[in-house]
Structure formats: C-alpha cells, structure tokens
Design an enzyme around this catalytic site. Structure first.
Site, PDB file in Angstrom:
ATOM      1  N   ARG A  97       1.000  -1.228  -0.173  1.00  0.00           N
ATOM      2  CA  ARG A  97       0.123   0.052   0.130  1.00  0.00           C
ATOM      3  C   ARG A  97       0.743   1.261   0.033  1.00  0.00           C
ATOM      4  O   ARG A  97       0.636   2.051  -0.738  1.00  0.00           O
ATOM      5  CB  ARG A  97      -0.940   0.228   1.133  1.00  0.00           C
ATOM      6  CG  ARG A  97      -1.980   0.970   1.317  1.00  0.00           C
ATOM      7  CD  ARG A  97      -3.196   1.023   0.078  1.00  0.00           C
ATOM      8  NE  ARG A  97      -2.474   1.556  -0.932  1.00  0.00           N
ATOM      9  CZ  ARG A  97      -3.009   1.222  -2.209  1.00  0.00           C
ATOM     10  NH1 ARG A  97      -3.882   0.266  -2.332  1.00  0.00           N
ATOM     11  NH2 ARG A  97      -2.758   1.824  -3.328  1.00  0.00           N
ATOM     12  N   LYS A 132       1.056  24.766  -4.579  1.00  0.00           N
ATOM     13  CA  LYS A 132      -0.262  23.919  -3.903  1.00  0.00           C
ATOM     14  C   LYS A 132      -0.044  22.513  -3.834  1.00  0.00           C
ATOM     15  O   LYS A 132      -0.610  22.103  -5.006  1.00  0.00           O
ATOM     16  CB  LYS A 132      -1.473  24.597  -4.746  1.00  0.00           C
ATOM     17  CG  LYS A 132      -1.845  26.126  -4.877  1.00  0.00           C
ATOM     18  CD  LYS A 132      -2.762  26.729  -5.631  1.00  0.00           C
ATOM     19  CE  LYS A 132      -2.924  28.061  -5.438  1.00  0.00           C
ATOM     20  NZ  LYS A 132      -3.907  28.585  -6.372  1.00  0.00           N
ATOM     21  N   LYS A 164       3.086  39.293  -3.366  1.00  0.00           N
ATOM     22  CA  LYS A 164       1.583  39.306  -3.707  1.00  0.00           C
ATOM     23  C   LYS A 164       0.937  40.615  -3.359  1.00  0.00           C
ATOM     24  O   LYS A 164       1.434  41.396  -2.701  1.00  0.00           O
ATOM     25  CB  LYS A 164       1.078  37.947  -3.245  1.00  0.00           C
ATOM     26  CG  LYS A 164       1.917  36.907  -3.778  1.00  0.00           C
ATOM     27  CD  LYS A 164       1.172  35.602  -3.621  1.00  0.00           C
ATOM     28  CE  LYS A 164       0.113  35.275  -4.787  1.00  0.00           C
ATOM     29  NZ  LYS A 164      -0.496  34.067  -4.670  1.00  0.00           N
ATOM     30  N   GLU A 193       3.471  40.429  -8.212  1.00  0.00           N
ATOM     31  CA  GLU A 193       2.256  40.052  -8.934  1.00  0.00           C
ATOM     32  C   GLU A 193       1.428  41.599  -8.842  1.00  0.00           C
ATOM     33  O   GLU A 193       1.441  42.493  -8.185  1.00  0.00           O
ATOM     34  CB  GLU A 193       1.179  39.312  -7.740  1.00  0.00           C
ATOM     35  CG  GLU A 193      -0.031  38.956  -8.414  1.00  0.00           C
ATOM     36  CD  GLU A 193      -0.831  38.288  -7.239  1.00  0.00           C
ATOM     37  OE1 GLU A 193      -0.868  36.948  -7.122  1.00  0.00           O
ATOM     38  OE2 GLU A 193      -1.503  38.836  -6.514  1.00  0.00           O
ATOM     39  N   ASP A 214      -1.915  38.311 -12.487  1.00  0.00           N
ATOM     40  CA  ASP A 214      -2.897  37.646 -12.045  1.00  0.00           C
ATOM     41  C   ASP A 214      -4.318  37.741 -12.693  1.00  0.00           C
ATOM     42  O   ASP A 214      -4.853  39.043 -12.727  1.00  0.00           O
ATOM     43  CB  ASP A 214      -2.989  37.923 -10.350  1.00  0.00           C
ATOM     44  CG  ASP A 214      -3.948  37.118  -9.551  1.00  0.00           C
ATOM     45  OD1 ASP A 214      -3.795  35.979  -9.854  1.00  0.00           O
ATOM     46  OD2 ASP A 214      -4.561  37.714  -9.077  1.00  0.00           O
TER      47      ASP A 214
END
Length: 275
Positions: A97, A132, A164, A193, A214
């Site tokens: 597994r 992410k 950002k 950004e 963005d």
C-alpha cells in the site's frame, strides 16, 4: 530527483504511518515464504515515483529483486507490466500500500503535467507548478512535474521572493515592496504580482524584472506583452486549465503557472499481481 537520503527518510515516515507496531495480517504467513509480484498499469499515464516504490521494498527486504520495464517519465499503457519483484511474501504484502500510494499519486501528477505540456507544444512558454502541493509531498510532486515535461516554480518561501497583493498593501506600494525586496540582498529571483495593466506599468517603472499577471483577460495579456516589450519576464496565472492554457500561451507570455498540476491530482490505476 531528491537525494537518496531524503527519499529514504520520506519512505521511512510513510511506513511508520502505515505499519506502526507491525503488520498483523502479514504475520499470518510463514516468515520464510517467498513470492513474485508484477506491477501492472490499467490505464494510459506517465510513470513517476519508481525510486520511492523501490525504496519501500528494499527497506522491508534488502534482498528483494526488482526489475523495471519502464522509467520515470515514460508513457505507459493499459496492461503493461512496469516492474517485477521477487522477495519475502511478508515484505511484499506489508509494503504494497505504501509503495502504491507513492507511485499512483506521483504518476497522477506526472500525467497531468504531461497533458499541460502537450497542450502548449511548439510554443516558447514554460508551464510551471505552484506551492499548492499535497502536504508532505512537495519535493516528490515537484519531481513528478518535471517527469511530465513541465517546470518548477519556487520550491518554497526560501528560494525566491514572490510579492503578492497583501505584501504590496503591507509595504504601501509596488515600488516600496520591490525596494524592500532588493534591500534584502538575498540573491534569489524577485517576482511581483500585478492585477491590471496599470499596475504592470508601475512595476516596470520600479524596475521589476519578473512580473506575475494575475487573472488577466486575453486582451489584457496581449496588451501587457506589447507594453512590456521584453523588459521583464511575464507569467500568467489564475484559474488556468487545459482549455484555456494554449490561447494564453499564444499571447506571448514567458511562463504560465498552473496550480492544478499538483492540487487536483487523481491517482493512476495500477495493480500489484501476485504470481
């Protein structure tokens, strides 16, 4: 590929999570029993994760034998035998597994990456991953993205600066944020950004050399590329999928970042068959 010591540490942690104090079910078999298994794919995909898969079994049975018939990055087809393993039946059952979790998940990541790489084939653009990633699997998934033909963005918060919206607000302005980043002297890439063509102009005037656009519409991306005129590397980002990525690439941006490469992963259907 992460170094072998890192792969071993990752696999040991995964085995500890699954095996804990011991595999009670596998202990029903005689310790001396040997077995042979074949790893087979049930669908078309891109293979990735063989080092983790192999390390699982070598930690459980150092004397086991693995013969691979495909390598990371290879396209695989339904019914294809990928690997044959001979070793302790207990070890093969105990590690099944954990080994499959690695191989199925990383092959799933590589398969998605290959689809995105193919979608922009022939265009001078890089498709990038993001942060992410699945928790605890960042280095593994970043490697899988490369196996699928795409590219890595920054690994984490330590190897690049990405300014950002919230960073800009905290700093007071685009120029102030860029100046603060440069003042660090960190000798890492600095990207900022922006959310509009006007903000792009402001960033270029402040000396930006890498700019993330963005959620720009296609027309705005074209305007941004023309206005930039090669001064900075431009990266498109925000909600990009397989249907939209090629038109975005055709605008002339240098890079496109896609969170779905590592975030929306479906495990590849693989099977270990005991013979």
């Amino acid at each position: 590929m992460p170094p072998p010591a890192m792969i071993e540490a990752q696999v040991r942690a995964a085995l500890e999570e699954d095996v804990g104090r011991g595999d009670l079910t596998a202990s029903l078999l005689p310790a001396e029993r040997m077995a042979r298994v074949e790893l087979v794919t049930r669908e078309t995909a891109t293979l990735c994760g063989s080092a983790w898969y192999e390390t699982v079994f070598r930690l459980l049975d150092p004397d086991c034998s693995l013969i691979w018939q495909a390598r990371d990055g290879d396209p695989i087809r339904p019914g294809q035998c990928l690997c044959a393993i001979e070793g302790s039946a207990r070890a093969l059952l105990t590690g099944e597994r954990t080994a499959m979790n690695y191989l199925q998940t990383l092959s799933g990541t590589a398969t998605i990456a290959r689809r995105y790489a193919d979608a922009v084939a022939g265009l001078p653009v890089q498709v990038l991953d993001t942060r992410k990633t699945l928790p605890g699997l960042r280095m593994q998934q970043k490697y899988a993205v490369l196996c699928g033909g795409c590219h890595n963005h920054r690994i984490g918060l330590f190897d690049a600066i990405l300014i950002k919206e919230n960073h800009i607000m905290a700093a007071g302005s685009i120029r102030a944020a860029l100046e603060a980043a440069l003042a660090l002297g960190a000798e890492v890439p600095i990207e900022i950004e922006v959310e509009s063509v006007a903000e792009l102009v402001e960033a270029l005037e402040a000396g930006a050399r890498m700019v993330l656009l963005d959620n720009f519409a296609l027309d705005d991306l074209r305007r941004a590329v023309a206005l930039n005129a090669g001064r900075a590397r431009l990266e498109a980002s925000g909600g990009i999928d397989l249907e939209t990525i090629r038109p975005i690439a055709e605008t002339g941006v240098d890079r496109i970042s896609v969170g779905a490469l590592t975030k929306d992963v479906r495990a590849v259907d693989l099977s270990m068959r005991f013979r």
